[in-house]
Design a protein around this motif. Structure first.
Motif, PDB file in Angstrom:
ATOM      1  N   ASP A 171      -0.661   3.260   8.887  1.00  0.00           N
ATOM      2  CA  ASP A 171      -1.930   3.050   9.341  1.00  0.00           C
ATOM      3  C   ASP A 171      -2.570   2.014   8.737  1.00  0.00           C
ATOM      4  N   LEU A 172      -2.659   0.642   9.292  1.00  0.00           N
ATOM      5  CA  LEU A 172      -3.118  -0.303   8.637  1.00  0.00           C
ATOM      6  C   LEU A 172      -4.640  -0.331   8.277  1.00  0.00           C
ATOM      7  N   SER A 173      -5.256   0.432   9.068  1.00  0.00           N
ATOM      8  CA  SER A 173      -6.767   0.709   9.016  1.00  0.00           C
ATOM      9  C   SER A 173      -7.129   1.082   7.627  1.00  0.00           C
ATOM     10  N   LEU A 174      -6.192   1.663   6.819  1.00  0.00           N
ATOM     11  CA  LEU A 174      -6.572   2.334   5.640  1.00  0.00           C
ATOM     12  C   LEU A 174      -6.169   1.452   4.829  1.00  0.00           C
ATOM     13  N   ILE A 175      -6.051   0.029   4.853  1.00  0.00           N
ATOM     14  CA  ILE A 175      -5.962  -1.158   3.775  1.00  0.00           C
ATOM     15  C   ILE A 175      -7.099  -0.881   2.851  1.00  0.00           C
ATOM     16  N   ASP A 176      -8.301  -1.034   3.072  1.00  0.00           N
ATOM     17  CA  ASP A 176      -9.360  -1.097   2.258  1.00  0.00           C
ATOM     18  C   ASP A 176      -9.927   0.160   2.109  1.00  0.00           C
ATOM     19  N   SER A 177      -9.147   1.357   2.207  1.00  0.00           N
ATOM     20  CA  SER A 177      -9.519   2.630   1.878  1.00  0.00           C
ATOM     21  C   SER A 177      -9.570   2.856   0.394  1.00  0.00           C
ATOM     22  N   ASN A 178      -9.008   2.196  -0.326  1.00  0.00           N
ATOM     23  CA  ASN A 178      -8.877   2.210  -1.901  1.00  0.00           C
ATOM     24  C   ASN A 178      -8.595   0.765  -2.433  1.00  0.00           C
ATOM     25  N   PRO A 179      -8.963   0.741  -3.731  1.00  0.00           N
ATOM     26  CA  PRO A 179      -9.115  -0.526  -4.472  1.00  0.00           C
ATOM     27  C   PRO A 179      -7.800  -1.067  -4.576  1.00  0.00           C
ATOM     28  N   VAL A 180      -6.769  -0.585  -4.720  1.00  0.00           N
ATOM     29  CA  VAL A 180      -5.393  -1.135  -4.774  1.00  0.00           C
ATOM     30  C   VAL A 180      -5.101  -1.918  -3.132  1.00  0.00           C
ATOM     31  N   ARG A 181      -5.863  -1.478  -2.202  1.00  0.00           N
ATOM     32  CA  ARG A 181      -5.551  -2.087  -0.846  1.00  0.00           C
ATOM     33  C   ARG A 181      -3.952  -1.729  -0.242  1.00  0.00           C
ATOM     34  N   CYS A 182      -3.642  -0.351  -0.542  1.00  0.00           N
ATOM     35  CA  CYS A 182      -2.539   0.072  -0.289  1.00  0.00           C
ATOM     36  C   CYS A 182      -2.800   1.117   1.037  1.00  0.00           C
ATOM     37  N   PRO A 183      -2.185   0.732   2.067  1.00  0.00           N
ATOM     38  CA  PRO A 183      -2.504   1.782   3.030  1.00  0.00           C
ATOM     39  C   PRO A 183      -1.581   3.239   3.245  1.00  0.00           C
ATOM     40  N   HIS A 184      -1.169   3.261   1.912  1.00  0.00           N
ATOM     41  CA  HIS A 184      -0.298   4.756   1.848  1.00  0.00           C
ATOM     42  C   HIS A 184      -0.863   5.459   0.586  1.00  0.00           C
ATOM     43  N   PRO A 185      -1.861   6.293   0.765  1.00  0.00           N
ATOM     44  CA  PRO A 185      -2.680   7.059   0.080  1.00  0.00           C
ATOM     45  C   PRO A 185      -2.306   7.456  -1.283  1.00  0.00           C
ATOM     46  N   GLU A 186      -1.044   8.174  -1.078  1.00  0.00           N
ATOM     47  CA  GLU A 186      -0.201   8.626  -2.117  1.00  0.00           C
ATOM     48  C   GLU A 186       0.362   7.690  -3.030  1.00  0.00           C
ATOM     49  N   THR A 187       0.822   6.716  -2.550  1.00  0.00           N
ATOM     50  CA  THR A 187       1.489   5.624  -3.430  1.00  0.00           C
ATOM     51  C   THR A 187       0.164   4.881  -4.201  1.00  0.00           C
ATOM     52  N   ALA A 188      -0.884   4.740  -3.231  1.00  0.00           N
ATOM     53  CA  ALA A 188      -1.966   3.975  -3.978  1.00  0.00           C
ATOM     54  C   ALA A 188      -2.434   4.549  -5.318  1.00  0.00           C
ATOM     55  N   GLU A 189      -2.631   5.801  -5.218  1.00  0.00           N
ATOM     56  CA  GLU A 189      -2.804   6.605  -6.508  1.00  0.00           C
ATOM     57  C   GLU A 189      -1.916   6.205  -7.626  1.00  0.00           C
ATOM     58  N   ARG A 190      -0.742   6.312  -7.347  1.00  0.00           N
ATOM     59  CA  ARG A 190       0.145   6.000  -8.423  1.00  0.00           C
ATOM     60  C   ARG A 190       0.147   4.435  -8.744  1.00  0.00           C
ATOM     61  N   MET A 191      -0.088   3.530  -7.927  1.00  0.00           N
ATOM     62  CA  MET A 191      -0.308   2.066  -8.221  1.00  0.00           C
ATOM     63  C   MET A 191      -1.423   1.963  -9.149  1.00  0.00           C
ATOM     64  N   ALA A 192      -2.272   2.586  -8.714  1.00  0.00           N
ATOM     65  CA  ALA A 192      -3.572   2.302  -9.607  1.00  0.00           C
ATOM     66  C   ALA A 192      -3.541   3.010 -10.957  1.00  0.00           C
ATOM     67  N   ALA A 193      -2.824   4.000 -10.987  1.00  0.00           N
ATOM     68  CA  ALA A 193      -2.645   4.762 -12.385  1.00  0.00           C
ATOM     69  C   ALA A 193      -1.767   3.687 -13.223  1.00  0.00           C
ATOM     70  N   LEU A 194      -0.693   2.936 -12.648  1.00  0.00           N
ATOM     71  CA  LEU A 194      -0.085   2.156 -13.285  1.00  0.00           C
ATOM     72  C   LEU A 194      -0.611   0.914 -13.841  1.00  0.00           C
ATOM     73  N   ILE A 195      -1.850   0.416 -12.916  1.00  0.00           N
ATOM     74  CA  ILE A 195      -2.444  -0.793 -13.306  1.00  0.00           C
ATOM     75  C   ILE A 195      -3.245  -0.458 -14.494  1.00  0.00           C
ATOM     76  N   ARG A 196      -3.971   0.863 -14.453  1.00  0.00           N
ATOM     77  CA  ARG A 196      -4.744   1.138 -15.481  1.00  0.00           C
ATOM     78  C   ARG A 196      -4.119   1.322 -16.970  1.00  0.00           C
ATOM     79  N   GLN A 197      -2.919   1.863 -16.734  1.00  0.00           N
ATOM     80  CA  GLN A 197      -2.035   1.803 -17.787  1.00  0.00           C
ATOM     81  C   GLN A 197      -1.615   0.736 -18.533  1.00  0.00           C
ATOM     82  N   THR A 198      -1.378  -0.336 -17.688  1.00  0.00           N
ATOM     83  CA  THR A 198      -0.885  -1.667 -17.951  1.00  0.00           C
ATOM     84  C   THR A 198      -2.264  -2.392 -18.731  1.00  0.00           C
TER      85      THR A 198
END
Length: 359
Positions: A171-198
């Motif tokens: 659902d591409l309407s979810l792109i801006d629903s999180n700061p990563v701009r990933c429309p797959h919410p579960e994956t977006a959370e994992r991406m954000a965690a990786l960015i913060r760890q980095t």
């Protein structure tokens, strides 16, 4: 230095990261397009620094000023001038590299080409220049909207963390629903965690942005040398930190046989020509075929890291150098509107060029 992009719909950007400001002149835009400055500002807000804890803390309002080409909310057909003033430069953060060459930056190559360089944030080589492209991309998007064309980009991978499905299932309407701009919410959370760890390790991480264009008419693209995918590739590879571009099946298509890869045509119930698969990514022979265009853009890790690295100075002496200042641990979230903009600019130019191809 090449600062102009496009053939009919042309943009020329100017300015440096730590100068007075950056800007763009748009030439060749037809008159009569409705352009709301608030839409330009909204796009700049998606790209600007300091928008979340996943990006550089540099605070730039990126407030756009219209210098020319718009009157009464409409394009006039004359050159459009847009200016974005710099406000939060910290040039002192770069004094230590006045004579040093940062690893994987443009410092050495600019010195070799021009015999001088603006070391404050990289000058013209800074990704800050892309704000001007984003502003111009909104004007191009207004032309695309006139033809019903829709462009969307999203973060599909950060490091080894990737969205598990294709764009058709998102659902591409979810792109801006999180700061990563990933429309797959579960994956977006994992991406954000990786960015913060980095970030906490004073390191950086790269990834992939996927672009999707829907409702594209067949016939866009200029063979032989200005094929649509070639122009998109040039556009994406001109973005800072981009290391690769593929469209359609891309490199994965090399694993298929021709009998598996060919997109077979049929006529649907509405009488429209369609293909049963879309390995071609909506482009065949360098020309759009009316199917969705989709592509992937690979971004390297940001080159500035807050760790000591070995390099040399402009005297050829070996030195140890660590980055200072405010930098993105991952460029992907802010790259999404840049990919959108460059896609808009390519397609707007191709639409105007196509109008001259036949009566």
């Amino acid at each position: 230095m090449s600062n102009t992009f496009g053939t009919i719909f042309r943009i020329t950007t100017f300015g440096e990261s730590h100068g007075v400001g950056i800007g763009v002149t748009i030439d060749g835009c037809p008159a009569g397009l409705a352009v709301d400055v608030a839409d330009i500002q909204a796009a700049l807000d998606r790209r600007r620094p300091g928008q979340s804890d996943l990006t550089t803390p540099r605070k730039e309002a990126d407030q756009v000023e219209v210098l020319s080409g718009l009157f009464g909310g409409m394009t006039t057909g004359t050159p459009i001038g847009l200016l974005i003033r710099n406000q939060d430069q910290a040039s002192h953060d770069y004094s230590h590299i006045e004579h040093a060459y940062r690893p994987s930056h443009a410092d050495y190559t600019y010195d070799q080409k021009y015999g001088r360089r603006d070391y404050r944030g990289g000058g013209r080589s800074s990704a800050r220049e892309t704000a001007a492209r984003v502003a111009a991309g909104v004007v191009a998007q207004k032309l695309l909207a006139h033809y019903g064309i829709e462009v969307a980009s999203y973060v599909s991978q950060v490091g080894a963390v990737a969205v598990p499905v294709g764009y058709e299932e998102l659902d591409l309407s979810l792109i801006d629903s999180n700061p990563v701009r990933c429309p797959h919410p579960e994956t977006a959370e994992r991406m954000a965690a990786l960015i913060r760890q980095t970030r906490d390790r004073h390191d950086t991480v790269g990834g992939i942005v996927t672009g999707v264009v829907r409702h594209v008419p067949a016939g866009l693209g200029e063979p032989v040398f200005d094929k649509l995918h070639a122009e998109l590739g040039k556009a994406m590879l001109s973005i800072n930190a981009v290391k690769g571009f593929e469209y359609g099946s891309g490199f994965a298509g090399t694993l298929l046989f021709g009998s598996e890869h060919n997109d077979q045509f049929y006529t649907d119930e509405a009488g429209e020509v369609r293909t049963r698969t879309n390995h071609s990514g909506g482009i065949q022979g360098g020309i759009s075929n009316g199917q969705d265009i989709y592509f992937r853009v690979a971004f390297k890790p940001v080159a500035t890291i807050l760790q000591p690295q070995q390099t040399i100075n402009d005297q050829g002496e070996e030195i140890s150098l660590a980055g200072k200042g405010r930098h993105d641990p991952c460029v992907l979230p802010r790259a999404v509107p840049i990919v959108d903009a460059m896609t808009n600019l390519v397609l707007a130019d191709m639409i105007l060029r196509a109008r001259a191809n036949k009566v």
